[in-house]
Design a protein around this motif. Structure first.
Motif, PDB file in Angstrom:
ATOM      1  N   PHE A  44       5.749  62.466  40.090  1.00 15.08           N
ATOM      2  CA  PHE A  44       5.653  61.425  41.184  1.00 15.08           C
ATOM      3  C   PHE A  44       4.547  61.994  42.066  1.00 15.08           C
ATOM      4  O   PHE A  44       4.433  63.246  42.213  1.00 15.08           O
ATOM      5  CB  PHE A  44       7.136  61.239  41.885  1.00 15.08           C
ATOM      6  N   ASP A  45       4.012  61.455  42.839  1.00 16.49           N
ATOM      7  CA  ASP A  45       3.007  61.575  43.703  1.00 16.49           C
ATOM      8  C   ASP A  45       3.684  61.731  45.080  1.00 16.49           C
ATOM      9  O   ASP A  45       3.205  62.631  45.935  1.00 16.49           O
ATOM     10  CB  ASP A  45       1.890  60.541  43.910  1.00 16.49           C
ATOM     11  N   ASN A  46       4.521  60.890  45.578  1.00 11.88           N
ATOM     12  CA  ASN A  46       4.988  60.627  46.913  1.00 11.88           C
ATOM     13  C   ASN A  46       6.618  60.621  46.605  1.00 11.88           C
ATOM     14  O   ASN A  46       7.011  60.454  45.646  1.00 11.88           O
ATOM     15  CB  ASN A  46       4.478  59.715  47.445  1.00 11.88           C
ATOM     16  N   ALA A  47       7.207  61.148  47.847  1.00 12.70           N
ATOM     17  CA  ALA A  47       8.619  60.877  48.054  1.00 12.70           C
ATOM     18  C   ALA A  47       8.921  60.349  49.447  1.00 12.70           C
ATOM     19  O   ALA A  47       7.996  60.608  50.340  1.00 12.70           O
ATOM     20  CB  ALA A  47       9.278  62.013  47.737  1.00 12.70           C
ATOM     21  N   VAL A  48      10.116  59.706  49.721  1.00 10.76           N
ATOM     22  CA  VAL A  48      10.549  59.551  50.919  1.00 10.76           C
ATOM     23  C   VAL A  48      11.458  60.426  51.431  1.00 10.76           C
ATOM     24  O   VAL A  48      12.639  60.646  50.802  1.00 10.76           O
ATOM     25  CB  VAL A  48      11.063  57.994  51.174  1.00 10.76           C
ATOM     26  N   PHE A  49      11.361  61.045  52.528  1.00 12.30           N
ATOM     27  CA  PHE A  49      12.120  62.273  52.917  1.00 12.30           C
ATOM     28  C   PHE A  49      13.160  61.780  53.911  1.00 12.30           C
ATOM     29  O   PHE A  49      12.784  61.010  55.048  1.00 12.30           O
ATOM     30  CB  PHE A  49      11.392  63.143  53.747  1.00 12.30           C
ATOM     31  N   TYR A  50      14.343  61.901  54.132  1.00 13.88           N
ATOM     32  CA  TYR A  50      15.461  61.476  55.070  1.00 13.88           C
ATOM     33  C   TYR A  50      16.106  62.805  55.306  1.00 13.88           C
ATOM     34  O   TYR A  50      16.517  63.875  54.503  1.00 13.88           O
ATOM     35  CB  TYR A  50      16.348  60.652  54.320  1.00 13.88           C
ATOM     36  N   CYS A  51      16.652  62.711  56.623  1.00 14.82           N
ATOM     37  CA  CYS A  51      17.680  63.912  57.029  1.00 14.82           C
ATOM     38  C   CYS A  51      18.835  63.336  57.631  1.00 14.82           C
ATOM     39  O   CYS A  51      18.894  61.889  57.853  1.00 14.82           O
ATOM     40  CB  CYS A  51      16.749  64.554  58.065  1.00 14.82           C
TER      41      CYS A  51
ATOM     42  N   ARG B   3      21.628  58.407  57.644  1.00 12.52           N
ATOM     43  CA  ARG B   3      20.442  58.775  57.051  1.00 12.52           C
ATOM     44  C   ARG B   3      19.451  58.318  57.965  1.00 12.52           C
ATOM     45  O   ARG B   3      19.217  57.199  58.175  1.00 12.52           O
ATOM     46  CB  ARG B   3      20.467  58.036  55.553  1.00 12.52           C
ATOM     47  N   ILE B   4      18.365  59.176  58.256  1.00 11.80           N
ATOM     48  CA  ILE B   4      17.406  58.859  59.353  1.00 11.80           C
ATOM     49  C   ILE B   4      16.022  58.951  58.270  1.00 11.80           C
ATOM     50  O   ILE B   4      15.723  60.083  58.061  1.00 11.80           O
ATOM     51  CB  ILE B   4      17.252  59.337  60.342  1.00 11.80           C
ATOM     52  N   PRO B   5      15.222  57.895  58.119  1.00 10.72           N
ATOM     53  CA  PRO B   5      13.988  58.274  57.447  1.00 10.72           C
ATOM     54  C   PRO B   5      12.920  59.205  58.288  1.00 10.72           C
ATOM     55  O   PRO B   5      12.786  58.731  59.409  1.00 10.72           O
ATOM     56  CB  PRO B   5      13.481  56.848  57.183  1.00 10.72           C
ATOM     57  N   VAL B   6      12.288  60.092  57.774  1.00  9.14           N
ATOM     58  CA  VAL B   6      11.475  60.843  58.410  1.00  9.14           C
ATOM     59  C   VAL B   6      10.036  60.482  58.061  1.00  9.14           C
ATOM     60  O   VAL B   6       9.175  60.439  58.872  1.00  9.14           O
ATOM     61  CB  VAL B   6      11.828  62.340  57.925  1.00  9.14           C
ATOM     62  N   GLY B   7       9.642  60.129  56.737  1.00 13.77           N
ATOM     63  CA  GLY B   7       8.453  59.707  56.531  1.00 13.77           C
ATOM     64  C   GLY B   7       8.471  59.938  55.075  1.00 13.77           C
ATOM     65  O   GLY B   7       9.098  60.416  54.142  1.00 13.77           O
ATOM     66  N   VAL B   8       6.955  59.538  54.615  1.00 19.13           N
ATOM     67  CA  VAL B   8       6.566  59.700  53.381  1.00 19.13           C
ATOM     68  C   VAL B   8       5.712  60.904  53.191  1.00 19.13           C
ATOM     69  O   VAL B   8       5.025  61.394  53.912  1.00 19.13           O
ATOM     70  CB  VAL B   8       5.601  58.499  52.741  1.00 19.13           C
TER      71      VAL B   8
ATOM     72  N   VAL C 279       5.888  67.898  56.346  1.00 15.16           N
ATOM     73  CA  VAL C 279       5.974  66.695  56.884  1.00 15.16           C
ATOM     74  C   VAL C 279       5.030  66.359  58.262  1.00 15.16           C
ATOM     75  O   VAL C 279       4.566  67.309  58.846  1.00 15.16           O
ATOM     76  CB  VAL C 279       7.551  66.282  57.466  1.00 15.16           C
ATOM     77  N   SER C 280       4.769  65.110  58.560  1.00  9.17           N
ATOM     78  CA  SER C 280       3.848  64.768  59.752  1.00  9.17           C
ATOM     79  C   SER C 280       4.324  64.913  61.113  1.00  9.17           C
ATOM     80  O   SER C 280       3.960  65.324  62.198  1.00  9.17           O
ATOM     81  CB  SER C 280       3.058  63.601  59.543  1.00  9.17           C
ATOM     82  N   HIS C 281       5.621  64.596  61.142  1.00  8.31           N
ATOM     83  CA  HIS C 281       6.497  64.620  62.318  1.00  8.31           C
ATOM     84  C   HIS C 281       8.033  64.770  61.857  1.00  8.31           C
ATOM     85  O   HIS C 281       8.394  64.623  60.880  1.00  8.31           O
ATOM     86  CB  HIS C 281       6.222  63.268  63.152  1.00  8.31           C
TER      87      HIS C 281
END
Length: 138
Positions: A16-23, A30-35, A51-53
């Motif tokens: 995989f190239d990317n993933a969606v990160f949740y905290c 579940r809060i999405p943080v970003g790709v 992560v960018s933010h």
């Protein structure tokens, strides 16, 4: 009980190239943080990425529950990785993720056709048939 990430899933993550990160927040939402991209696989079932933010949560935790969702167009499966995460560097928002559980969704990977395996399977089932015939008398 300690869950470990099998070697086969480590190889799948690298596809995989990317993933969606949740905290997870204090209410277990579940809060999405970003790709994220460029997920590095470390020893002891740990992943590392930047992560960018990061969203503002009710509490500032050092360690928090998190998930990674891996998707890629063209692959017949996707992965959901559950675990705990923490910041190794708050200045550049580098996160280490300790993998506790991996779920795989989608079609299972197909094995490549092998003539040798097919012939071995035919002989194996045929020999079992003749052994049963000799034992039962039919």
């Amino acid at each position: 009980m300690i869950n470990t990430l099998p070697t086969a899933n480590l190889a799948k993550i690298s596809q995989f190239d990317n993933a969606v990160f949740y905290c997870m927040n204090a209410s277990s939402e579940r809060i999405p943080v970003g790709v994220i991209s460029n997920v590095a696989i470390l020893p002891d079932n740990k992943l590392e990425f930047t992560v960018s933010h990061f969203p503002v949560l009710e509490n500032s935790w050092n360690v928090f529950a998190a998930e990674l969702h891996f998707y890629k167009k063209g692959l017949p499966f996707n992965l959901r990785v559950h675990g705990t995460a923490w910041f190794t560097s708050k200045d550049d928002l580098t996160v280490q993720f300790n993998t506790l559980h991996v779920e795989s969704f989608g079609q299972p990977e197909e094995r490549a056709y092998s003539l040798q395996e097919t012939i071995a399977e035919i002989f194996s089932t045929t020999s079992l048939f003749f052994k049963k015939m000799l034992v039962t008398g039919f």
